[in-house]
Enzyme design. Structure first.
Site, PDB file in Angstrom:
ATOM      1  CB  SER A 263      -0.899   0.020   1.240  1.00  0.00           C
ATOM      2  OG  SER A 263      -0.131   0.280   2.417  1.00  0.00           O
ATOM      3  CE  LYS A 264       0.175   8.652  -0.676  1.00  0.00           C
ATOM      4  NZ  LYS A 264       0.624   8.960   0.684  1.00  0.00           N
ATOM      5  NE  ARG A 265      -2.266   2.354   5.711  1.00  0.00           N
ATOM      6  CZ  ARG A 265      -3.383   2.140   5.021  1.00  0.00           C
ATOM      7  NH1 ARG A 265      -4.018   3.153   4.466  1.00  0.00           N
ATOM      8  NH2 ARG A 265      -3.849   0.915   4.866  1.00  0.00           N
ATOM      9  CG  ASP A 268       3.367   7.623   2.436  1.00  0.00           C
ATOM     10  OD1 ASP A 268       3.979   7.933   1.394  1.00  0.00           O
ATOM     11  OD2 ASP A 268       2.144   7.781   2.584  1.00  0.00           O
ATOM     12  CB  SER A 288       1.927  10.304  -3.579  1.00  0.00           C
ATOM     13  OG  SER A 288       0.873  10.469  -2.658  1.00  0.00           O
TER      14      SER A 288
END
Length: 507
Positions: A263-265, A268, A288
């Site tokens: 996921s994007k998390r 990050d 992003s």
């Protein structure tokens, strides 16, 4: 199959293209080109509530950057015969087939409101709208024909649901997973069409479009595997079984630790991109990061992604796009998910940085130098790049690895001073200045020979002299071979830096 290979990548314009979607597009492209087929790009924008401005153009730009060429559809050079390729522009087409299902008794109209559905979910544990519950709901199976017509004529909102008979075996032939059999009783009567926006849902639209666009193979993520029985059923209901595409459901891209979908998390948290290009959210303004802006070469991203779920069967890891096309096959795609090793992604970029033509990398580096208001001869820049790119993963790394070629150090690493700069060092460095000033041929080979002869003749410690020399020229203990460095910056600059170091470090 004795028909032309035609595949499609059909993303929804609900945000940036996830790197998992990029891999799906890549596998479709490799498969199509391997079989001299066509790659289509279709935009599945039937979910109007989730539409995000700019998402479609982002998808097209990302695929172009990666070298995934579209033969037909959105972003293709020529309009194909199956246009339009945005589902929102194909409303009349879908309605025809929805009506066909209704007339055949294979679908029905349902008027249940969200409030009524919520009430039924509260009343019945694990409620599912299917053969066991539809007779107690508000739909054309429980209402008279006249009442249904009246409610529709009065503008009452409704959906059309597929009618699935219970206890039937539905077989899905998957090119990666083999035969998958599902009992129809576990399926609910999915919504196929919504009167609120006069649009079909994904399930109806994608089956109709794949049929009309003559898609031969549907290659998509495994998250769509639970929907495959429904799609097979729709092909059967519409009388298209003979034209049904072959299915291949790709394994998930997993978090770096293997626990769950990437996921994007995760990006990050661990500091790596999960999108091909930078994306600025039009609602929040949040940006992003993308692989392009992070300094990755598109060829490296393609190479990296190609091996996340597919095995070429050899030890080879570096592949051109043409090599990937030649070798790719679905029977070597894994059934299990692939861990997203972002460090391996950096390794691939490092390899491409080393293998690309020197003038190409130097030209990219020149842009960084110009931003820093440094103007240098291209031959000199190429020489510098050749000396430092082995230590770099990205073009942007070249500056941190080579800044001392362009700027004399203004400070000196304190730990290195304590370790390498002795009481006798200033005197030795002054002697070194004298040696260097008397060298006519300042090439790396000649300078090294003369300096090392001097060190040996004086019986100085070789390591001590060279470490202090590096500190004076670079400012710290890093960089390529010392004599390569001074051959680039020249005799005058070398002796000036030595003088400056004697003065500054002693003070």
């Amino acid at each position: 199959m004795n028909r032309r290979v035609r595949v499609r990548f059909a993303p929804s314009p609900t945000g940036p293209l996830h790197i998992g979607g990029v891999r799906t597009a890549l596998y479709n492209y490799l498969f199509a080109k391997k079989h001299n087929g066509d790659m289509l790009l279709r935009i599945e924008d039937t979910d109007s509530a989730r539409f995000v401005p700019g998402a479609e153009s982002y998808i097209v730009e990302a695929l172009n950057w990666l070298g995934i060429k579209i033969d037909e559809g959105i972003g293709a050079e020529k309009t194909g015969i199956h246009a339009p390729y945005r589902q929102s522009e194909r409303k009349p087409i879908y309605r025809k087939y929805v009506d066909q299902l209704l007339e055949a008794g294979l679908a029905y109209v349902a008027f249940d409101t969200p409030t009524e559905l919520d009430a039924k979910r509260s009343e019945i544990a694990n409620f599912q709208y299917d053969a066991s519950t539809r007779e107690m709901m508000s739909n054309s199976l429980t209402l008279s024909v006249d009442e249904v017509k009246t409610r529709i004529a009065n503008g009452e909102q409704y959906v059309v649901r597929i009618k699935i008979d219970p206890n039937k075996e539905i077989k899905v032939q998957d090119l990666i997973r083999g035969e998958v059999t599902v009992n129809s009783s576990v399926l609910d009567d999915k919504v196929l069409f919504k009167s609120s926006d006069e649009l079909p849902t994904y399930h109806m639209a994608n089956v109709v479009d794949d049929y009309l666009m003559e898609i031969s193979h549907v290659i998509r993520g495994e998250e769509w595997l639970p929907s495959a029985p429904l799609h097979v059923l729709l092909y059967q209901y519409l009388g298209w079984t003979a034209s049904m595409p072959e299915f291949a459901h790709l394994p998930l891209l997993l978090k770096p630790d293997g626990n769950g979908k990437l996921s994007k998390r995760d990006g990050d948290r661990l500091g790596f991109p999960v999108f091909p290009l930078n994306w600025k959210d039009p609602k929040t303004g949040e940006t992003s990061s993308g692989y392009r802006e992070a300094g990755y070469f598109p060829e490296a991203v393609v190479n990296f992604l190609s091996l996340l779920g597919w095995n070429p069967g050899t030890e080879q890891e570096i592949f051109s796009m043409q090599e990937l096309i030649s070798l790719f096959s679905l029977d070597r795609v894994s059934k299990s998910g692939a861990k997203f090793d972002y460090e391996k992604g950096k390794w691939f970029n490092h390899k491409y940085l080393q293998s690309k033509p020197l003038d190409e990398i130097a030209d990219l580096f020149q842009h960084i130098l110009i931003e820093k208001e440094i103007i240098e001869d291209s031959d000199k820049v190429q020489k510098i790049v050749s000396l430092v790119r082995e230590r770099s993963n990205f073009v942007n790394d070249l500056w941190s690895q080579s800044s001392f070629f362009f700027e004399a150090p203004t400070s000196y690493d304190e730990k290195t001073i304590q370790k390498r700069w002795k009481s006798e060092t200033p005197m030795q460095m002054q002697e070194l200045i004298d040696v260097l000033e008397n060298i006519e041929d300042f090439s790396a080979e000649n300078s090294e020979s003369i300096v090392k002869e001097w060190i040996a003749a004086k019986e100085y410690n070789m390591g001590g002299i060279m470490n202090a020399f590096r500190l004076a020229i670079v400012g710290e203990s890093k960089g390529p071979h010392m004599f390569d460095i001074i051959s680039v910056i020249g005799k005058a600059e070398t002796t000036e830096r030595l003088k400056l170091a004697i003065e500054k470090i002693n003070s």
